[in-house]
Write an enzyme that holds these catalytic residues in place. Structure first.
Site, PDB file in Angstrom:
ATOM      1  N   GLU A  92       1.441  -0.213  -4.963  1.00 37.01           N
ATOM      2  CA  GLU A  92       0.575   0.903  -5.331  1.00 37.01           C
ATOM      3  C   GLU A  92       1.446   2.153  -5.428  1.00 37.01           C
ATOM      4  O   GLU A  92       1.855   2.709  -4.406  1.00 37.01           O
ATOM      5  CB  GLU A  92      -0.511   1.092  -4.270  1.00 37.01           C
ATOM      6  CG  GLU A  92      -1.499   2.169  -4.653  1.00 37.01           C
ATOM      7  CD  GLU A  92      -2.302   2.722  -3.475  1.00 37.01           C
ATOM      8  OE1 GLU A  92      -3.392   3.236  -3.721  1.00 37.01           O
ATOM      9  OE2 GLU A  92      -1.828   2.677  -2.324  1.00 37.01           O
TER      10      GLU A  92
ATOM     11  N   ASP B  46       0.820  -1.210   0.000  1.00 34.00           N
ATOM     12  CA  ASP B  46       0.000   0.000   0.000  1.00 34.00           C
ATOM     13  C   ASP B  46       0.856   1.263   0.000  1.00 34.00           C
ATOM     14  O   ASP B  46       1.885   1.326   0.679  1.00 34.00           O
ATOM     15  CB  ASP B  46      -0.853  -0.041   1.290  1.00 34.00           C
ATOM     16  CG  ASP B  46      -1.914   1.029   1.327  1.00 34.00           C
ATOM     17  OD1 ASP B  46      -2.762   1.042   0.428  1.00 34.00           O
ATOM     18  OD2 ASP B  46      -1.896   1.841   2.270  1.00 34.00           O
TER      19      ASP B  46
HETATM   20  C1  NOJ Z   1      -4.573   2.964  -0.723  1.00 37.36           C
HETATM   21  C2  NOJ Z   1      -5.778   2.116  -0.528  1.00 37.36           C
HETATM   22  O1  NOJ Z   1      -6.136   1.568  -1.774  1.00 37.36           O
HETATM   23  C3  NOJ Z   1      -6.853   3.012   0.029  1.00 37.36           C
HETATM   24  O2  NOJ Z   1      -8.087   2.357   0.075  1.00 37.36           O
HETATM   25  C4  NOJ Z   1      -6.408   3.499   1.381  1.00 37.36           C
HETATM   26  O3  NOJ Z   1      -7.338   4.446   1.866  1.00 37.36           O
HETATM   27  C5  NOJ Z   1      -5.034   4.163   1.334  1.00 37.36           C
HETATM   28  N1  NOJ Z   1      -4.087   3.425   0.538  1.00 37.36           N
HETATM   29  C6  NOJ Z   1      -4.452   4.315   2.715  1.00 37.36           C
HETATM   30  O4  NOJ Z   1      -4.083   3.054   3.221  1.00 37.36           O
END
Ligand code: NOJ
Length: 563
Positions: free
Chosen positions: A253, A205
């Protein structure tokens, strides 16, 4: 030793499916989806051709951010089951040839995590440095928060110790200080734990936030090395710990342009993230769909770095569990996409994105939807589906914020869409209503109907899996004269395919040349009965319906292979 020498590159032509346990299948009637429920649906996923599940956070959490605010990295939220249920799931998935990756949140914890509770007790507490504190007033940081609708900035003042702590997301999600070696050790231990339990990797993440915390003003005593060294170290650890059971991945991500993503792959060495979501191409794809012109998508794909190492891979997606982010577009481009697909204020999230699933954005047009999924599976890289996409689930705009696209999976035309036997008021989230309600959209009916979107996705997944050109191959744009047609070619070793997608509702006839192929070579349609032959000018002419799509495998004379 290069990574490829030890690694199994299974993810290069995998079909990934993202699941939020909370809303997938409730097996015990408490209104909340659970591990046992998902385990009962493994064969459904195998039938689709999914061979990697990405499990969204299932750890204990106060759930201020749908579980991305974790209070125990080693636990399983008891609402979903326990470690035993987790192992049962992984075992069954593996038995069906499906790998399991889990969300790894290294940027922050919940403010309820014991580390943060201790960290805020005093400035001398040994856990103080697990987080990022500053004693000077940070001033206005409202332009830096990821959640402008609910946060004023990225620092929150803590009364007890009179300092501010950093949080790029909610103030209930304090950022970890990943420059602190003790935090790094903790994160490695967490990875080691879940690998030992049997997972096949991690969806990591918010990576850029997580590794860049050494750079802000007034904070350098832990600045041990260049931030990417940390990512490199995590990857090396992952590789060591997973070498016994085929290789595990880190799917990151990183919502940044290609050039910057390149550094997160580890450049040509490919020694950092194994995969990254291609946010840039995703946003250009939606611009192309809005304009009904292929150029934004074609240019985005052509701009991917050419010198990536073999072990890295892009993950493609249409929609995910978050809003459709449009922040890499210019303001004017973003307006075009919003006008086309989110005309009402209620369709939008935080001014920058869209809180709808794809069918709603397309006004429910089934032809356009099929074309879009064909395109997803045809893009060079690995496709990622968000649960429910395969049956054409819609959003529920009455559910606030990003949760609008996270409604319960619709299994049948039954109470609560077959998701749960609980009272509707007890459900984790309201089921979709109106034209996307379970009576119209559900998996049971879709399975029985050979013409359903589900069967289309099953056929696409099958053809994708047996076409290594798409996951592994080199990409090129195929020249032709229609601006609404996305025409590309992928080539891997001695295999090559031409893929055509018509972004408009009117039929079109497409001619293109393949000068390097012999006259008489056959172009065999992998999704349809039709095929054609290269004529004496090395030219092919292909008819396409409105929102048509063609996957043409080039079969050279005398090639005995099955197509
Ligand atoms: C990315 C995640 O996809 C999202 O849902 C989340 O709010 C943020 N990162 C923070 O963890």
């Amino acid at each position: 030793m290069r990574i490829t020498e030890t690694a199994d590159l299974w993810y290069k032509n995998a079909v990934v499916y993202c699941i939020d346990l909370e809303t997938y299948l409730d097996s015990d009637g408490d209104g909340i989806g659970d591990l046992h429920g998902l385990t009962q649906r493994i064969d459904y996923l195998a039938e689709i051709g999914v061979n990697c599940i990405w499990l969204m956070p299932f750890y204990p959490s106060p759930r201020r951010d749908n579980g991305y605010d974790i209070s125990d990295f080693y636990g399983v939220d008891s609402r979903y089951g326990n470690h035993g249920d987790f192992v049962e799931l992984v075992r069954l998935a593996h038995d069906r040839g499906i790998r399991v990756i889990v969300d790894l949140v290294i940027n922050h914890t919940s403010d309820q995590h014991p580390w943060f509770r201790k960290s805020r007790t005093s400035a001398q507490n040994p856990y103080r440095d697990y987080y990022v504190w500053r004693s000077e007033d940070p001033g206005d940081t409202s332009d830096q928060t990821m959640f402008p609708d609910s946060e004023d900035g990225i620092w929150t003042y803590d009364e007890k110790t009179g300092e501010w702590y950093l949080h790029h997301f909610l103030h209930t999600q304090p950022d970890l200080n990943t420059a602190n070696p003790a935090v790094r050790d903790e994160i490695a231990k967490i990875m080691g734990f879940w690998l030992q339990v049997g997972v096949d990797g991690f969806r990591v993440d918010a990576v850029p936030f997580a590794i860049n915390q050494t750079t802000f003003e007034g904070r350098d005593e832990h600045d041990l090395d260049e931030p990417h060294d940390y990512l490199r170290a995590l990857r090396a650890f992952l590789q060591r710990r997973s070498s016994g059971h085929g290789s595990a991945i880190m799917l990151g991500e990183v919502n940044l342009p290609h050039e910057e993503q390149m550094t997160f792959f580890g450049g040509e060495d490919g020694d950092q993230l194994t995969m990254q979501f291609d946010f840039f191409t995703n946003q250009r794809l939606f611009l192309g769909l809005a304009r009904q012109q292929a150029a934004p998508l074609a240019d985005a794909l052509a701009s991917r770095p050419q010198n990536l190492s073999l072990e890295t891979q892009y993950a493609n997606f249409l929609r995910n569990h978050d809003e459709l982010t449009l922040d890499l577009l210019t303001e004017q481009e973003r307006e075009e996409v919003l006008d086309a697909f989110a005309p009402e204020e209620e369709h939008r999230f935080a001014g920058r994105g869209i809180r709808r699933r794809l069918p709603g954005m397309f006004g429910g047009d089934p032809r356009r939807l099929r074309m879009a999924y064909s395109l997803l599976f045809a893009l060079p890289g690995t496709p990622v589906l968000f649960y429910g996409e395969e049956i054409g689930m819609g959003e529920n705009l009455d559910v606030p914020g990003r949760e609008a696209v996270r409604t319960p999976m619709q299994w049948a035309d039954a109470k609560n869409g077959g998701f749960s036997t609980a009272k509707p008021s007890q459900l984790a989230r309201a089921v979709a209503e109106g034209s996307y309600a379970p009576e119209h959209i559900n998996a049971a009916e879709a399975r029985r109907d050979q013409d359903s979107l589900l069967h289309h996705v099953i056929r696409l997944a099958k053809r994708y899996r047996e076409s290594p050109e798409i996951g592994w191959g080199a990409f090129e744009v195929v020249e032709q004269e229609h601006e609404q047609v996305m025409a590309h070619r992928v080539t891997w070793e001695d295999r090559s395919m031409v893929l055509l997608h018509n972004l408009r509702s009117e039929p079109v006839t497409v001619s293109f040349e393949l000068q390097d192929e012999e006259v008489g070579a056959e172009l065999v349609d992998l999704l349809d009965e039709a095929s054609c032959v290269l004529d004496s000018d090395h030219t092919a002419e292909v008819q396409m319906g409105g929102y048509g799509y063609r996957w043409l495998r080039i079969r050279r004379a005398g090639d005995p292979r099955l197509v």
